[in-house]
Structures are given as structure tokens and as C-alpha cells.
Design a protein around this motif. Structure first.
Motif, mmCIF file in Angstrom:
data_model
loop_
_atom_site.group_PDB
_atom_site.id
_atom_site.type_symbol
_atom_site.label_atom_id
_atom_site.label_comp_id
_atom_site.label_asym_id
_atom_site.label_seq_id
_atom_site.Cartn_x
_atom_site.Cartn_y
_atom_site.Cartn_z
ATOM 1 N N ILE A 137 -36.511 3.525 -36.610
ATOM 2 C CA ILE A 137 -36.727 2.484 -35.610
ATOM 3 C C ILE A 137 -36.499 3.025 -34.201
ATOM 4 C CG2 ILE A 137 -35.905 0.252 -34.749
ATOM 5 C CD1 ILE A 137 -35.232 -0.513 -37.579
ATOM 6 N N PHE A 138 -35.404 3.742 -34.010
ATOM 7 C CA PHE A 138 -35.065 4.260 -32.692
ATOM 8 C C PHE A 138 -35.263 5.775 -32.659
ATOM 9 C CE2 PHE A 138 -32.626 0.299 -32.824
ATOM 10 C CZ PHE A 138 -33.045 -0.273 -31.629
ATOM 11 N N SER A 139 -36.484 6.200 -32.693
ATOM 12 C CA SER A 139 -36.803 7.619 -32.678
ATOM 13 C C SER A 139 -37.191 8.051 -31.269
ATOM 14 C CB SER A 139 -37.957 7.911 -33.641
ATOM 15 O OG SER A 139 -38.270 9.279 -33.624
ATOM 16 N N GLU A 140 -36.412 8.953 -30.683
ATOM 17 C CA GLU A 140 -36.660 9.474 -29.344
ATOM 18 C C GLU A 140 -36.571 10.997 -29.399
ATOM 19 O OE1 GLU A 140 -33.749 7.615 -26.913
ATOM 20 O OE2 GLU A 140 -34.483 5.602 -27.268
ATOM 21 N N VAL A 141 -37.382 11.574 -30.248
ATOM 22 C CA VAL A 141 -37.239 12.992 -30.588
ATOM 23 C C VAL A 141 -37.372 13.882 -29.360
ATOM 24 C CG1 VAL A 141 -38.091 14.861 -32.025
ATOM 25 C CG2 VAL A 141 -38.146 12.512 -32.890
ATOM 26 N N ALA A 142 -38.455 13.743 -28.605
ATOM 27 C CA ALA A 142 -38.693 14.628 -27.462
ATOM 28 C C ALA A 142 -37.571 14.496 -26.439
ATOM 29 C CB ALA A 142 -40.044 14.313 -26.828
ATOM 30 N N ALA A 143 -37.158 13.256 -26.152
ATOM 31 C CA ALA A 143 -36.079 13.045 -25.186
ATOM 32 C C ALA A 143 -34.776 13.661 -25.669
ATOM 33 C CB ALA A 143 -35.900 11.551 -24.925
ATOM 34 N N ASP A 144 -34.470 13.492 -26.964
ATOM 35 C CA ASP A 144 -33.251 14.080 -27.522
ATOM 36 C C ASP A 144 -33.251 15.592 -27.365
ATOM 37 O OD1 ASP A 144 -32.377 11.595 -28.249
ATOM 38 O OD2 ASP A 144 -32.864 11.807 -30.369
ATOM 39 N N ILE A 145 -34.380 16.227 -27.636
ATOM 40 C CA ILE A 145 -34.472 17.682 -27.532
ATOM 41 C C ILE A 145 -34.254 18.131 -26.095
ATOM 42 C CG2 ILE A 145 -36.046 19.658 -27.710
ATOM 43 C CD1 ILE A 145 -37.284 18.257 -30.168
ATOM 44 N N LEU A 146 -34.924 17.461 -25.144
ATOM 45 C CA LEU A 146 -34.797 17.837 -23.737
ATOM 46 C C LEU A 146 -33.368 17.670 -23.240
ATOM 47 C CD1 LEU A 146 -38.045 16.212 -22.294
ATOM 48 C CD2 LEU A 146 -37.584 18.666 -22.516
ATOM 49 N N ILE A 147 -32.753 16.547 -23.575
ATOM 50 C CA ILE A 147 -31.392 16.286 -23.098
ATOM 51 C C ILE A 147 -30.397 17.254 -23.743
ATOM 52 C CG2 ILE A 147 -29.539 14.572 -23.044
ATOM 53 C CD1 ILE A 147 -31.792 12.440 -22.883
ATOM 54 N N ASP A 148 -30.578 17.528 -25.036
ATOM 55 C CA ASP A 148 -29.694 18.479 -25.709
ATOM 56 C C ASP A 148 -29.848 19.881 -25.111
ATOM 57 O OD1 ASP A 148 -27.849 19.018 -28.090
ATOM 58 O OD2 ASP A 148 -29.435 20.488 -28.417
ATOM 59 N N LEU A 149 -31.060 20.272 -24.759
ATOM 60 C CA LEU A 149 -31.275 21.576 -24.129
ATOM 61 C C LEU A 149 -30.589 21.645 -22.767
ATOM 62 C CD1 LEU A 149 -35.010 22.362 -24.988
ATOM 63 C CD2 LEU A 149 -32.988 23.562 -25.831
ATOM 64 N N PHE A 150 -30.599 20.545 -22.026
ATOM 65 C CA PHE A 150 -29.919 20.506 -20.730
ATOM 66 C C PHE A 150 -28.417 20.702 -20.910
ATOM 67 C CE2 PHE A 150 -27.571 18.122 -17.508
ATOM 68 C CZ PHE A 150 -28.017 18.747 -16.351
ATOM 69 N N VAL A 151 -27.839 19.971 -21.866
ATOM 70 C CA VAL A 151 -26.405 20.108 -22.133
ATOM 71 C C VAL A 151 -26.079 21.534 -22.564
ATOM 72 C CG1 VAL A 151 -24.502 19.353 -23.609
ATOM 73 C CG2 VAL A 151 -26.111 17.670 -22.698
ATOM 74 N N GLY A 208 -39.249 21.352 -16.607
ATOM 75 C CA GLY A 208 -38.529 20.527 -17.571
ATOM 76 C C GLY A 208 -37.137 20.187 -17.088
ATOM 77 N N ARG A 209 -36.467 21.183 -16.494
ATOM 78 C CA ARG A 209 -35.101 20.946 -16.003
ATOM 79 C C ARG A 209 -35.109 19.932 -14.864
ATOM 80 N NH1 ARG A 209 -30.705 22.659 -12.975
ATOM 81 N NH2 ARG A 209 -28.857 23.064 -14.256
ATOM 82 N N ASP A 210 -36.047 20.067 -13.942
ATOM 83 C CA ASP A 210 -36.131 19.128 -12.815
ATOM 84 C C ASP A 210 -36.341 17.699 -13.311
ATOM 85 O OD1 ASP A 210 -35.775 21.173 -11.018
ATOM 86 O OD2 ASP A 210 -37.895 21.354 -10.500
ATOM 87 N N LYS A 211 -37.197 17.534 -14.313
ATOM 88 C CA LYS A 211 -37.483 16.198 -14.830
ATOM 89 C C LYS A 211 -36.273 15.606 -15.551
ATOM 90 C CE LYS A 211 -42.516 16.614 -15.210
ATOM 91 N NZ LYS A 211 -42.793 15.469 -14.301
#
Length: 225
Positions: A137-151, A208-211
Motif C-alpha cells: 500500500i505504501f510503496s515509495e521505493v525510489a524515494a527510499d533509495i534516494l534518501i537512504d543514499l543521502f544518509v 540527485g543530491r541537489d534534489k
């Protein structure tokens, strides 16, 4: 000594400390005999334990070394920031142990750390929603990957393709499809592991980092309302 190799620590597969050199005992202010009573996660700051445990789980499943920036809690309650390089190795008797080589590092920058805090809260909220309602139901795969890469970037932690799939909380095939899309959009790039050309590390591109930073800053402003 900051930024230099300072220590080694060996644990069994249950994370119980078996050996620690003098530099490690100095860093955490505990003698080796005392350390043998500890699970390595017990020495780890509570805010870093979940991430550390997930990477250990990945190591157990895929035998894939990882790098993590985290805090050890000293005997007096103070913390030391370290960058740990963790891998599986033989114990010389047919078994396997975990070997961590440790660098002492400066604490992360305050400004960036605030955005990392926002990113961690976003990932945590997503995890809680999935627990309550299911990942489908709450799938945000691309966002999760980007945010995890930032961290991970902020914490100087290498992220391999399999690690990114694990962080996305979806089947590997689904995560790989989203990774391909992120690469196609120029937000994520793969870099060959210099020590093993069969493996690839992931990182945010400058775009990607800027976004991601723009997103986190926007979320941070809404949290202040």
C-alpha cells in the motif's frame, strides 16, 4: 589520530566480542576482559543500532562487507564517532567471525546532520506505515533509495546494489527496476568496487543530491510549522 586507522575488534556470529586490540579498548575506555561480556550492539549508540543491525543482517545473508559511520558509547557515557569496515573472515578453525577495522573520525557537520535527521525520520515513518498497513500500500521505493543514499553518503558508508535493495523494503526485482529508472533520470550512478570489479557501489549524482537536499529542506520547513 582522527581519520587514521586505530583499532581492530573481532566478534562471533552472535556479535559477542572475542578480541579487541589495545587501541580499541582505549577508544571505548573498557578493558578487553570487560568487553568480552558485551554484544557489539550494546556498545553502539542507541540511535545507530537499527542501521547497524540491518547491515549485519545483510552481511550474514550475502557475506557482503560494509562500511558504517556510527557512535560507540564509552564507559563514562561520552561517545566516539567511528567509521567501521566490517567483513567476514575465518577464525582459523573452520568457523567464521566478524572483523571490524575502525577509524576515529570527527562528528558530522551540524547543518548536514539536521537534514540527515529529517531523512531518518522520513524513512522511519515509512517503515511504520508499512508495518501497520503493508508494503504494497505504501510503496515509495525510489524515494527510499534516494534518501537512504543521502544518509549513507553523509555517514561515509558504502552502499552496494544489494544493500540498496535491502533498504527499499521490496523484492530485489522491484528495487532493481526503480534503480534503473533513477539511473536513467541521472539521479543515481553506479561505480565499480575498486577491490572487486564484480560488485558495484551506488551514489547520488550531483543532480540527485541537489534534489534530495531540496526535498529534505522543504520537509524540514513543514516540520517547523
Amino acid at each position: 589520530m582522527t581519520g587514521a586507522f586505530i583499532a581492530q575488534c573481532i566478534t562471533n556470529l552472535e556479535l559477542q566480542i572475542l578480541e579487541a586490540d589495545a587501541r580499541f579498548t582505549d577508544a571505548v575506555q573498557r578493558d578487553e576482559e570487560e568487553l568480552r561480556a558485551f554484544n557489539i550492539l550494546q556498545l553502539t549508540h542507541e540511535e545507530d543500532r537499527v542501521t547497524n543491525a540491518r547491515h549485519i543482517e545483510n552481511l550474514q545473508l550475502y557475506r557482503e562487507p560494509f562500511v558504517i559511520v556510527k557512535r560507540y558509547v564509552r564507559a563514562d557515557g561520552s561517545v566516539c564517532w567511528v567509521r567501521n569496515h566490517v567483513s567476514c573472515t575465518s577464525n582459523g578453525a573452520g568457523g567464521t567471525v566478524y572483523l571490524a577495522t575502525v577509524e576515529l573520525i570527527e562528528p558530522p557537520e551540524e547543518g548536514e546532520r539536521a537534514l540527515v535527521g529529517v531523512a531518518k525520520r522520513m524513512l522511519k515513518r515509512r517503515e511504520l506505515r508499512c508495518i501497520r498497513f503493508g508494503e504494497d500500500i505504501f510503496s515509495e521505493v525510489a524515494a527510499d533509495i534516494l534518501i537512504d543514499l543521502f544518509v549513507s553518503e553523509h555517514m561515509s558508508r558504502d552502499v552496494y546494489v544489494s544493500s540498496a535493495c535491502l533498504a527499499s523494503h521490496v523484492p530485489p526485482s522491484t528495487a532493481l527496476r526503480h534503480l534503473a529508472l533513477l539511473e536513467e533520470r541521472g539521479l543515481v550512478a553506479r561505480v565499480a568496487d575498486p577491490f572487486d570489479k564484480r560488485r558495484f557501489m551506488l551514489g547520488l549524482t550531483p543532480c540527485g543530491r541537489d534534489k534530495v537536499i531540496a526535498l529534505l529542506e522543504a520537509v524540514k520547513r513543514t516540520e517547523a510549522i
